[in-house]
Write an enzyme that holds these catalytic residues in place. Structure first.
Site, PDB file in Angstrom:
ATOM      1  N   CYS A  32       0.871  -1.168   0.000  1.00  0.00           N
ATOM      2  CA  CYS A  32       0.000   0.000   0.000  1.00  0.00           C
ATOM      3  C   CYS A  32       0.914   1.225   0.000  1.00  0.00           C
ATOM      4  O   CYS A  32       2.129   1.095  -0.096  1.00  0.00           O
ATOM      5  CB  CYS A  32      -0.974  -0.004   1.175  1.00  0.00           C
ATOM      6  SG  CYS A  32      -0.245   0.267   2.801  1.00  0.00           S
ATOM      7  N   ARG A  62      -3.147  -0.518   5.557  1.00  0.00           N
ATOM      8  CA  ARG A  62      -3.761  -1.621   4.810  1.00  0.00           C
ATOM      9  C   ARG A  62      -2.836  -2.797   4.550  1.00  0.00           C
ATOM     10  O   ARG A  62      -3.232  -3.951   4.772  1.00  0.00           O
ATOM     11  CB  ARG A  62      -4.318  -1.107   3.474  1.00  0.00           C
ATOM     12  CG  ARG A  62      -5.473  -0.141   3.652  1.00  0.00           C
ATOM     13  CD  ARG A  62      -5.955   0.407   2.340  1.00  0.00           C
ATOM     14  NE  ARG A  62      -4.928   1.268   1.746  1.00  0.00           N
ATOM     15  CZ  ARG A  62      -4.985   1.753   0.516  1.00  0.00           C
ATOM     16  NH1 ARG A  62      -6.004   1.466  -0.265  1.00  0.00           N
ATOM     17  NH2 ARG A  62      -4.020   2.536   0.066  1.00  0.00           N
ATOM     18  N   ASP A  72      -9.330   2.929   2.137  1.00  0.00           N
ATOM     19  CA  ASP A  72      -8.127   3.473   2.763  1.00  0.00           C
ATOM     20  C   ASP A  72      -8.497   4.217   4.047  1.00  0.00           C
ATOM     21  O   ASP A  72      -9.024   5.327   4.003  1.00  0.00           O
ATOM     22  CB  ASP A  72      -7.410   4.418   1.804  1.00  0.00           C
ATOM     23  CG  ASP A  72      -6.026   4.821   2.305  1.00  0.00           C
ATOM     24  OD1 ASP A  72      -5.740   4.631   3.507  1.00  0.00           O
ATOM     25  OD2 ASP A  72      -5.239   5.319   1.481  1.00  0.00           O
TER      26      ASP A  72
END
Length: 160
Positions: free
Chosen positions: A8, A14, A123
């Protein structure tokens, strides 16, 4: 050995969530000895920083520890080392391809492709909602493990 790298932007929300959820899932399936699982950033912004408190808050009640994990950046050599290079969103995929140069062996995927939906993993850096991110990560990791099991002919010792 099956090698998986989750990526990420910063490697604090994440991708470490995916790394540790997938490690837990693989362990529960009795397959830990067959896998090497890690995560990395596509940027340099968070290098050396620990996993975001929001990710830790989601994982700890599940008995999943991410202690000792600090953000690292993906490198060109990761392409040769890993079998599956998994981005969380389209922007990550673009940056991963920039880092790796290209994807001639078709190793780069977006996580939710394995959940039969090509969406981006939410996100939490922007939304603040780590629960939605966890649901996306869990769904994608379940699909990824099933895909790898089918592709590699791995039998599961226990249900994840």
């Amino acid at each position: 050995m099956i090698r998986v790298l989750f990526c990420c932007h910063g490697n604090i929300c994440r991708s470490p969530m995916a790394e540790f959820v997938f490690k837990d899932m693989v362990a529960k399936a009795g397959l830990s000895r067959s896998f090497e699982i890690a995560s990395a950033a596509t940027s340099r912004e968070e290098i050396g920083n620990p996993v975001h408190p929001g990710t830790r808050k989601i994982l700890e009640p599940l008995g999943i520890s991410c202690r000792g994990k600090y953000a690292v950046q993906a490198t060109k050599s990761d392409y040769a080392h890993y079998d599956y290079l998994i981005g969380m969103d389209s922007w990550n995929i673009r940056n991963m391809l920039r880092i790796f140069g290209s994807d001639p062996e078709h190793k780069v995927y977006k996580l939710l492709e394995f959940a039969d939906r090509p969406d981006d993993v939410a996100d939490p850096w922007y939304t603040g909602n780590f629960d939605v991110t966890y649901r996306d990560v869990l769904e994608g990791c379940e699909g990824l493990l099933k895909h790898i099991q089918k592709e590699r002919g791995l039998s599961v010792n226990r249900q994840f």
